[in-house]
Design an enzyme around this catalytic site. Structure first.
Site, short mmCIF file in Angstrom:
data_model
loop_
_atom_site.label_atom_id
_atom_site.label_comp_id
_atom_site.label_asym_id
_atom_site.label_seq_id
_atom_site.Cartn_x
_atom_site.Cartn_y
_atom_site.Cartn_z
N LYS A 192 1.25 -1.13 0.28
CA LYS A 192 0.31 -0.28 0.42
C LYS A 192 0.78 1.21 -0.51
O LYS A 192 2.16 0.69 0.77
CB LYS A 192 -1.17 -0.41 1.12
CG LYS A 192 -2.02 0.77 1.01
CD LYS A 192 -3.49 0.21 0.22
CE LYS A 192 -4.22 1.34 1.01
NZ LYS A 192 -4.85 0.57 -0.14
N ASP A 203 -6.46 4.18 -4.77
CA ASP A 203 -7.53 4.40 -3.17
C ASP A 203 -8.35 5.38 -2.81
O ASP A 203 -8.17 6.95 -3.99
CB ASP A 203 -6.59 4.06 -2.47
CG ASP A 203 -7.35 3.26 -1.36
OD1 ASP A 203 -7.67 2.32 -1.22
OD2 ASP A 203 -7.19 4.29 0.12
P1 NDP Z 1 -12.69 8.01 -2.92
O1 NDP Z 1 -11.21 9.38 -3.30
O2 NDP Z 1 -13.29 7.52 -4.62
O3 NDP Z 1 -13.89 8.67 -2.15
C1 NDP Z 1 -14.11 8.62 -1.05
C2 NDP Z 1 -14.85 9.38 -0.35
O4 NDP Z 1 -15.25 9.03 0.75
C3 NDP Z 1 -15.44 11.28 -1.28
O5 NDP Z 1 -16.70 10.93 -0.50
C4 NDP Z 1 -15.01 11.14 0.44
O6 NDP Z 1 -15.50 12.51 0.65
C5 NDP Z 1 -15.35 10.25 1.49
N1 NDP Z 1 -15.05 10.40 2.55
C6 NDP Z 1 -13.12 10.32 2.65
N2 NDP Z 1 -11.86 11.03 3.99
C7 NDP Z 1 -13.21 11.07 4.10
C8 NDP Z 1 -13.61 11.14 5.76
N3 NDP Z 1 -12.48 11.30 7.06
N4 NDP Z 1 -14.21 11.43 6.70
C9 NDP Z 1 -16.04 11.02 5.84
N5 NDP Z 1 -15.80 10.67 4.12
C10 NDP Z 1 -14.07 10.61 3.77
O7 NDP Z 1 -11.99 6.85 -2.38
P2 NDP Z 1 -12.89 5.59 -2.73
O8 NDP Z 1 -14.35 5.55 -3.42
O9 NDP Z 1 -11.73 4.70 -4.15
O10 NDP Z 1 -12.20 4.30 -1.89
C11 NDP Z 1 -12.94 4.71 -0.19
C12 NDP Z 1 -12.66 3.38 0.67
O11 NDP Z 1 -12.61 2.31 -0.01
C13 NDP Z 1 -11.44 3.65 1.06
O12 NDP Z 1 -11.27 2.96 2.45
C14 NDP Z 1 -10.36 3.07 0.51
O13 NDP Z 1 -9.53 2.26 1.01
C15 NDP Z 1 -11.76 1.35 -0.38
N6 NDP Z 1 -11.55 0.63 -0.60
C16 NDP Z 1 -11.30 1.61 -2.35
C17 NDP Z 1 -10.93 0.94 -3.27
C18 NDP Z 1 -11.00 0.95 -4.91
O14 NDP Z 1 -10.48 -0.30 -5.58
N7 NDP Z 1 -11.31 2.39 -5.19
C19 NDP Z 1 -10.66 -1.00 -2.76
C20 NDP Z 1 -10.79 -1.40 -1.79
C21 NDP Z 1 -11.33 -0.28 -0.73
P3 NDP Z 1 -14.48 13.51 -0.21
O15 NDP Z 1 -15.39 13.56 -1.52
O16 NDP Z 1 -15.51 14.65 0.98
O17 NDP Z 1 -13.23 13.63 0.29
#
Ligand code: NDP
Length: 459
Positions: A139, A179
């Site tokens: 990671k 991510d």
């Molecule tokens: P994105 O950056 O596309 O989206 C993240 C979302 O979560 C946004 O809506 C963001 O809001 C919100 N967010 C981020 N940080 C916080 C916080 N501290 N409090 C509240 N909301 C928050 O990321 P992903 O969708 O790719 O990832 C989301 C989760 O899924 C993570 O935990 C990641 O590790 C996990 N994941 C992702 C994978 C992937 O393929 N992308 C694979 C497996 C797991 P804002 O727009 O305001 O930042």
């Protein structure tokens, strides 16, 4: 040590051993609470395995598996649009390569530090093993905040980041992906910079690439779709389904958007989603087109949603999203977003299933609440493994210089999620915790890695 109440002597010995390993981790990695949390969850669930198979202790598997093969930390200097020099910190943890090249995403978020990267890298070992594909755990990321940055700033930052990272990665050694904060745009810039420095087209060095230059169809959708496929398997085991259910999804990024899409396709009504500022409740069902345009194209805040959908309600802050009554909750934003209090509210509102789309979104106390209440619980490393599974399919397609259709990749994803579910159920049963997919997924993921480590000697 709450999960094992009645223990054999072997289990008592295994518990003491696991506790020793955990304490060493805490001592050696002070102030890294997220990393400690991930280690604790996995080690506790391995007690029945250690008790049954002394070879894992004899070969020092736990002592070795909790220590990354390598942790790289580096300076990322870049110049902003005002000509001011900025400096961020970059990380890559290469945690375990027993079953294949290191594989895991890059996160750009101000909260990123060694603890976050190590918890994610550690989880990734077991998740990648669960997919059935030959990929090790890694990671990386940076404390860079992409929010509010211009396209030019994003490009200069990612180019500087890759100028250091390229030394440590490669299609057969370490393959990063996206991510939080790293999507198609960032992967594109990083791939361009890697290619420029290396002087060749090694498509398999990054996954999540654009379709026009080596990406896989269905990679964008994979994590969200995979989470819903996994939850669907859990629901089926109880004669339930998404059809007619009410669903709450946190987040509005890559994982959340495609979880909403697939749940809706399966007949659910998704009534809420969020960003880091607040959440939207839409009793008519979230309009995904609006969310996608706001977040992915216009890069605006979710609060704008209510301007186009006056029936919807926007609330500041994220925590209360879990007070909305629902049948199925899909936390798809970030770590520790469901605490014990939120878990209790979800349970008292009659939630039937939780599917963790995000990594470690539930605290250990919250998981305890769900398991004790008999709620179906799909832990992250199983439920969200679809993203990395399709990343591995992207690597396969790059090696073959061939592309599968969307349908072919989606079918493979669906099958992989079913296998992960089945293997987790079987492992939970075999080791005395029927129905507990936290234990089942951890054990099923662990065994292949541990046996490979034994086969490869003390390295
Ligand atoms: P994105 O950056 O596309 O989206 C993240 C979302 O979560 C946004 O809506 C963001 O809001 C919100 N967010 C981020 N940080 C916080 C916080 N501290 N409090 C509240 N909301 C928050 O990321 P992903 O969708 O790719 O990832 C989301 C989760 O899924 C993570 O935990 C990641 O590790 C996990 N994941 C992702 C994978 C992937 O393929 N992308 C694979 C497996 C797991 P804002 O727009 O305001 O930042």
């Amino acid at each position: 040590m709450s999960i094992l109440q009645t223990m054999s002597q072997e289990e008592v010995n295994a518990r003491d051993y696991v506790q020793d390993v955990y304490e060493t981790v805490v001592k050696r990695n002070p102030h890294e609470s997220e990393f400690h949390q991930a280690i604790k969850e996995i080690l506790e669930s391995l007690i029945p395995v250690i008790a049954k198979h002394p070879k894992y202790k004899e070969h020092g598997i736990l002592e070795r598996i909790v220590e990354p093969e390598r942790l790289i930390s580096f300076r990322v200097p870049w110049v902003d649009d005002q000509g001011i020099v900025r400096v961020n910190r970059g990380f890559r943890v290469q945690f375990n390569s027993a079953i294949g090249p290191f594989k895991g995403g890059l996160r750009f978020h101000p909260s990123v530090n060694a603890s976050i990267i190590k918890f994610l890298g550690f989880e990734q070992i077991f998740k990648n093993s669960l997919t059935g594909q030959p990929i090790g755990g890694g990671k990386g990321g940076s404390d860079f905040d992409p929010k509010g940055k211009s396209d030019g700033e994003i490009m200069r930052f990612t180019q500087s980041f890759m100028t250091e990272l390229f030394k440590y990665i490669g299609p057969d050694t370490d393959v990063p992906a996206g991510d939080i904060g790293v999507g198609a745009r960032e992967i594109g810039y990083m791939f361009g910079q890697y290619k420029r420095i290396r002087g060749g087209n090694e498509a398999g060095v990054l996954t999540g690439k654009g379709i026009v230059y080596g990406g896989s169809l269905a990679r964008t959708e994979a994590t969200g779709y995979g989470t819903v496929y996994f939850v669907n398997e859990m629901l089926k085991s109880k004669g339930l389904s998404f059809e007619g259910s009410t669903v709450v999804v946190s987040g509005s990024g890559n994982v959340a958007i495609y979880a909403i899409q697939k749940a809706t396709q399966l007949g659910a009504k998704v009534v809420a989603c969020s960003d880091s500022n607040g959440y939207v409740y839409d009793k008519n069902g979230i309009n995904l087109e609006t969310v996608q345009r706001l977040k992915e194209v216009e890069r605006k805040r979710l609060s704008e949603y209510v301007k186009e959908h006056p029936d919807a309600i926007y609330s500041e802050g994220c925590q209360n999203i879990w007070t909305i009554p629902c049948d199925i909750a899909l936390p798809c934003a970030t770590q520790n977003e469901i605490d014990e209090t939120s878990a209790k509210i979800l349970v008292s509102n009659g939630v039937q299933a939780i599917g963790e789309g995000a990594n470690m979104p539930s605290t250990l106390d919250a998981i305890d609440v769900f398991l004790k209440a008999g709620v179906l619980f799909g832990p992250a490393k199983a439920a969200n493994a679809g993203g990395v599974a399709v990343s591995a399919l992207e690597m396969s397609q790059n090696s073959m210089r061939y592309s599968w259709s969307f349908h072919e990749v989606d079918d493979k994803l669906h099958q992989i999620m079913k296998n992960i579910y089945r293997n987790s159920v079987n492992a939970a049963e075999e080791y005395g915790h029927p129905g507990n997919l936290v234990v089942g997924a951890n054990i099923a993921g662990f065994l292949k890695v541990a046996d490979s480590m034994i086969a490869q000697g003390v390295i």
